[in-house]
Design a protein around this motif. Structure first.
Motif, PDB file in Angstrom:
ATOM      1  N   UNK A   1       0.928  -1.249   0.016  1.00  0.00           N
ATOM      2  CA  UNK A   1      -0.097   0.102  -0.156  1.00  0.00           C
ATOM      3  C   UNK A   1       0.906   1.353   0.042  1.00  0.00           C
ATOM      4  N   UNK A   2       1.945   1.330   0.816  1.00  0.00           N
ATOM      5  CA  UNK A   2       2.650   2.277   1.098  1.00  0.00           C
ATOM      6  C   UNK A   2       3.693   2.609  -0.467  1.00  0.00           C
ATOM      7  N   UNK A   3       3.830   1.665  -1.098  1.00  0.00           N
ATOM      8  CA  UNK A   3       4.479   1.857  -2.498  1.00  0.00           C
ATOM      9  C   UNK A   3       3.348   2.272  -3.506  1.00  0.00           C
ATOM     10  N   UNK A   4       2.233   1.681  -3.422  1.00  0.00           N
ATOM     11  CA  UNK A   4       1.147   2.247  -4.363  1.00  0.00           C
ATOM     12  C   UNK A   4       1.187   3.719  -4.217  1.00  0.00           C
ATOM     13  N   UNK A   5       0.909   4.169  -3.047  1.00  0.00           N
ATOM     14  CA  UNK A   5       0.674   5.578  -2.784  1.00  0.00           C
ATOM     15  C   UNK A   5       1.921   6.466  -3.060  1.00  0.00           C
ATOM     16  N   UNK A   6       3.037   6.065  -2.722  1.00  0.00           N
ATOM     17  CA  UNK A   6       4.340   6.865  -2.620  1.00  0.00           C
ATOM     18  C   UNK A   6       4.704   7.034  -4.344  1.00  0.00           C
ATOM     19  N   UNK A   7       4.391   6.242  -5.044  1.00  0.00           N
ATOM     20  CA  UNK A   7       4.737   5.802  -6.358  1.00  0.00           C
ATOM     21  C   UNK A   7       3.590   6.624  -7.291  1.00  0.00           C
ATOM     22  N   UNK A   8       2.471   7.005  -6.692  1.00  0.00           N
ATOM     23  CA  UNK A   8       1.615   7.866  -7.362  1.00  0.00           C
ATOM     24  C   UNK A   8       0.674   7.070  -8.220  1.00  0.00           C
ATOM     25  N   UNK A   9       0.650   5.603  -8.135  1.00  0.00           N
ATOM     26  CA  UNK A   9      -0.332   4.934  -8.979  1.00  0.00           C
ATOM     27  C   UNK A   9      -1.779   4.887  -8.321  1.00  0.00           C
ATOM     28  N   UNK A  10      -2.003   5.381  -7.399  1.00  0.00           N
ATOM     29  CA  UNK A  10      -3.317   5.440  -6.841  1.00  0.00           C
ATOM     30  C   UNK A  10      -3.689   6.674  -7.009  1.00  0.00           C
ATOM     31  N   UNK A  11      -2.690   7.868  -7.420  1.00  0.00           N
ATOM     32  CA  UNK A  11      -3.098   9.280  -7.361  1.00  0.00           C
ATOM     33  C   UNK A  11      -3.228   9.767  -5.999  1.00  0.00           C
TER      34      UNK A  11
ATOM     35  N   UNK B   1      -8.273   9.836  -1.406  1.00  0.00           N
ATOM     36  CA  UNK B   1      -9.444  10.681  -1.166  1.00  0.00           C
ATOM     37  C   UNK B   1     -10.110   9.991   0.213  1.00  0.00           C
ATOM     38  N   UNK B   2     -10.238   8.654   0.439  1.00  0.00           N
ATOM     39  CA  UNK B   2     -10.410   8.419   1.738  1.00  0.00           C
ATOM     40  C   UNK B   2      -9.947   6.789   2.144  1.00  0.00           C
ATOM     41  N   UNK B   3      -9.825   6.593   3.340  1.00  0.00           N
ATOM     42  CA  UNK B   3      -9.570   5.253   3.847  1.00  0.00           C
ATOM     43  C   UNK B   3     -10.788   4.810   4.784  1.00  0.00           C
ATOM     44  N   UNK B   4     -10.817   3.607   4.493  1.00  0.00           N
ATOM     45  CA  UNK B   4     -11.975   2.902   5.248  1.00  0.00           C
ATOM     46  C   UNK B   4     -11.145   1.777   6.167  1.00  0.00           C
ATOM     47  N   UNK B   5     -11.238   1.803   7.594  1.00  0.00           N
ATOM     48  CA  UNK B   5     -10.623   0.493   8.165  1.00  0.00           C
ATOM     49  C   UNK B   5     -11.929   0.187   9.199  1.00  0.00           C
ATOM     50  N   UNK B   6     -11.705  -1.304   9.086  1.00  0.00           N
ATOM     51  CA  UNK B   6     -12.618  -2.105   9.959  1.00  0.00           C
ATOM     52  C   UNK B   6     -11.865  -3.137  10.583  1.00  0.00           C
ATOM     53  N   UNK B   7     -12.134  -3.047  12.041  1.00  0.00           N
ATOM     54  CA  UNK B   7     -11.247  -3.927  12.915  1.00  0.00           C
ATOM     55  C   UNK B   7     -11.989  -4.234  14.259  1.00  0.00           C
ATOM     56  N   UNK B   8     -11.971  -5.502  14.483  1.00  0.00           N
ATOM     57  CA  UNK B   8     -12.708  -5.881  15.506  1.00  0.00           C
ATOM     58  C   UNK B   8     -12.139  -7.142  15.945  1.00  0.00           C
TER      59      UNK B   8
ATOM     60  N   UNK C   1     -10.663  -9.355  13.255  1.00  0.00           N
ATOM     61  CA  UNK C   1     -11.011  -9.021  11.717  1.00  0.00           C
ATOM     62  C   UNK C   1     -10.562  -7.756  11.406  1.00  0.00           C
ATOM     63  N   UNK C   2      -9.709  -7.740  10.507  1.00  0.00           N
ATOM     64  CA  UNK C   2      -9.070  -6.394  10.226  1.00  0.00           C
ATOM     65  C   UNK C   2      -8.942  -6.228   8.734  1.00  0.00           C
ATOM     66  N   UNK C   3      -9.465  -5.097   8.285  1.00  0.00           N
ATOM     67  CA  UNK C   3      -9.585  -4.846   6.590  1.00  0.00           C
ATOM     68  C   UNK C   3      -9.263  -3.418   6.479  1.00  0.00           C
ATOM     69  N   UNK C   4      -8.522  -2.811   5.312  1.00  0.00           N
ATOM     70  CA  UNK C   4      -8.364  -1.479   4.868  1.00  0.00           C
ATOM     71  C   UNK C   4      -8.629  -1.288   3.398  1.00  0.00           C
ATOM     72  N   UNK C   5      -9.294  -0.171   3.270  1.00  0.00           N
ATOM     73  CA  UNK C   5      -9.499   0.229   1.780  1.00  0.00           C
ATOM     74  C   UNK C   5      -9.150   1.629   1.592  1.00  0.00           C
ATOM     75  N   UNK C   6      -8.439   2.042   0.605  1.00  0.00           N
ATOM     76  CA  UNK C   6      -8.045   3.086   0.266  1.00  0.00           C
ATOM     77  C   UNK C   6      -8.552   3.323  -1.056  1.00  0.00           C
ATOM     78  N   UNK C   7      -9.085   4.522  -1.465  1.00  0.00           N
ATOM     79  CA  UNK C   7      -9.492   5.120  -2.646  1.00  0.00           C
ATOM     80  C   UNK C   7      -8.824   6.433  -3.029  1.00  0.00           C
TER      81      UNK C   7
ATOM     82  N   UNK D   1      -7.811   2.126  -6.503  1.00  0.00           N
ATOM     83  CA  UNK D   1      -7.942   1.904  -5.198  1.00  0.00           C
ATOM     84  C   UNK D   1      -7.297   0.532  -4.791  1.00  0.00           C
ATOM     85  N   UNK D   2      -7.162   0.493  -3.361  1.00  0.00           N
ATOM     86  CA  UNK D   2      -6.476  -0.491  -2.989  1.00  0.00           C
ATOM     87  C   UNK D   2      -7.125  -1.186  -1.763  1.00  0.00           C
TER      88      UNK D   2
END
Length: 381
Positions: free
Chosen positions: A155-165, A168-175, A270-276, A281-282
């Motif tokens: 995820x860090x590489x996808x963001x720092x490389x600019x491939x995700x642009x 806009x938002x992160x969604x984290x679900x954790x329980x 249960x842990x999930x992360x979504x980045x748009x 998106x990732x």
């Protein structure tokens, strides 16, 4: 020569107390002993009962890993502050609200510390520890092991490389399962909550992968099941954080966390992360790692990448995973410091140091303030 290591705490994360596992810290240190990096392991707990349980876990771990490692136990960590008894480094794995006082004493005696998250519940405490660390020129780190998870590094590489642009938002679900607040942490659960204890992991990850600054925080929580069983804490907490990138671009992160997952769930967390972002998106399901295991004991979805044992060519059990890597990296750092190869300042940019904990601590403190003010936005200075 190997290091003399002290662990303060003998609970679930250290040695799996209250579970069928052996935890993460003690098995990782056993591996380091096998590799010649550690000479002695001492564990300071609070009671003779917890010390006895720790020794039982150590015996089982020796059998599992084919080792004969001795662990010294004590009920008073203060004895290790004496000049002739000081360890080469300390792992602090105790309840959140005790981190500051324990860590302060060792930093003042120039003993490097790795502290499980959060470093401390308040920004004032974290700033004090940073001041002491600087004054005594001593290395301090926080055990944010998710920085070593390969999916988060992708995820860090996808963001720092600019491939995700631009994000806009992160969604984290954790329980986590109900047994954590009602059994495992019951003696001190009133000093923390699901967002402070678990959500902080992903607050740090967002900071780690973006380099962004949090601007304001709001949080709401619900109390229903836990109070009904005598635990005055939040079943669930939802938080929103507004961030600003170094470029000035703004984005939001939304957290949905709960501490009432069914005991029949196939994993402890249960842990999930979504980045748009503007270009893509990732998404990462960090619970379901693709392994589904069903037998007479039940159904499980184990994570082989965090801390797991695998047979080597000799049939011996070897430990690996990003949780292990986090701890052993600290051990390697201490060895480099003692040999003179590095100074404590060398780690400020590429480790989860005390100063790196300022941002996640700001956020959890603000979230706790917002909870007390019924969801009011808290602006960070």
């Amino acid at each position: 020569m190997g290091l003399n290591v002290l662990v303060i705490g003998a609970g679930m994360y250290v040695a799996g107390r209250g579970t069928d596992s052996y935890g993460t810290i003690l098995p990782s240190l056993f591996r380091a002993v096998k590799e010649g990096k550690i000479a002695t392991i001492s564990v300071a707990s609070t009671t003779t009962t917890s010390s006895e349980q720790l020794l039982e876990k150590a015996a089982g771990l020796n059998k599992l890993m084919g080792t004969k490692i001795l662990v010294e136990v004590s009920q008073d960590y203060n004895q290790f502050l004496a000049e002739d008894s000081r360890p080469d480094c300390v792992f602090v794995s105790t309840p959140d609200h005790t981190h500051f006082e324990i860590t302060k004493k060792f930093i003042e005696n120039k003993v490097p510390c790795m502290v499980v998250k959060p470093l401390a519940p308040t920004l004032a405490e974290v700033k004090k520890l940073i001041d002491l660390q600087t004054k005594h020129e001593t290395y301090g780190a926080v055990e944010f092991h998710k920085r070593f998870d390969k999916s988060n590094l992708m995820l860090k590489e996808a963001l720092t490389s600019g491939r995700l642009g631009e994000p806009l938002y992160f969604l984290v679900q954790y329980s986590q399962k109900k047994s954590i607040p009602t059994e495992v942490f019951k003696s001190w659960v009133d000093q923390t909550n699901i967002f402070q204890y678990l959500g902080i992991h992903y607050v740090d990850i967002i900071y780690f992968v973006t380099g962004a600054t949090p601007l304001r925080v709001m949080a709401l929580g619900q109390k229903s099941y836990l109070p009904s069983v005598g635990v005055d804490n939040y079943d669930s907490i939802q938080a929103m954080i507004e961030w600003q990138m170094p470029s000035g671009h703004l984005f939001n992160s939304s957290f949905v966390t709960n501490w009432i997952e069914s005991e029949k769930a196939p994993a402890m967390s249960d842990q999930r992360i979504k980045v748009v972002g503007t270009l893509g998106k990732f998404e990462a399901n960090q619970k379901d790692r693709g392994i589904h295991h069903l037998d007479d004991s039940g159904y499980q979805e184990p994570n082989p990448y965090f801390s797991a044992y695998f047979p080597n060519a000799k049939g011996e059990k070897e430990l690996s995973g990003y949780g292990v890597e986090s701890l052993l990296t600290f051990i390697d750092d201490i060895k480099a410091l003692k040999s003179g190869k590095n100074s404590w300042q060398d780690y400020e940019e590429n480790r989860a140091t005390f100063s790196q904990s300022l941002v996640p601590t700001q956020v959890i403190e603000a979230a706790n303030q917002s909870l007390r003010k019924n969801g009011q936005w808290i602006t960070l200075s």
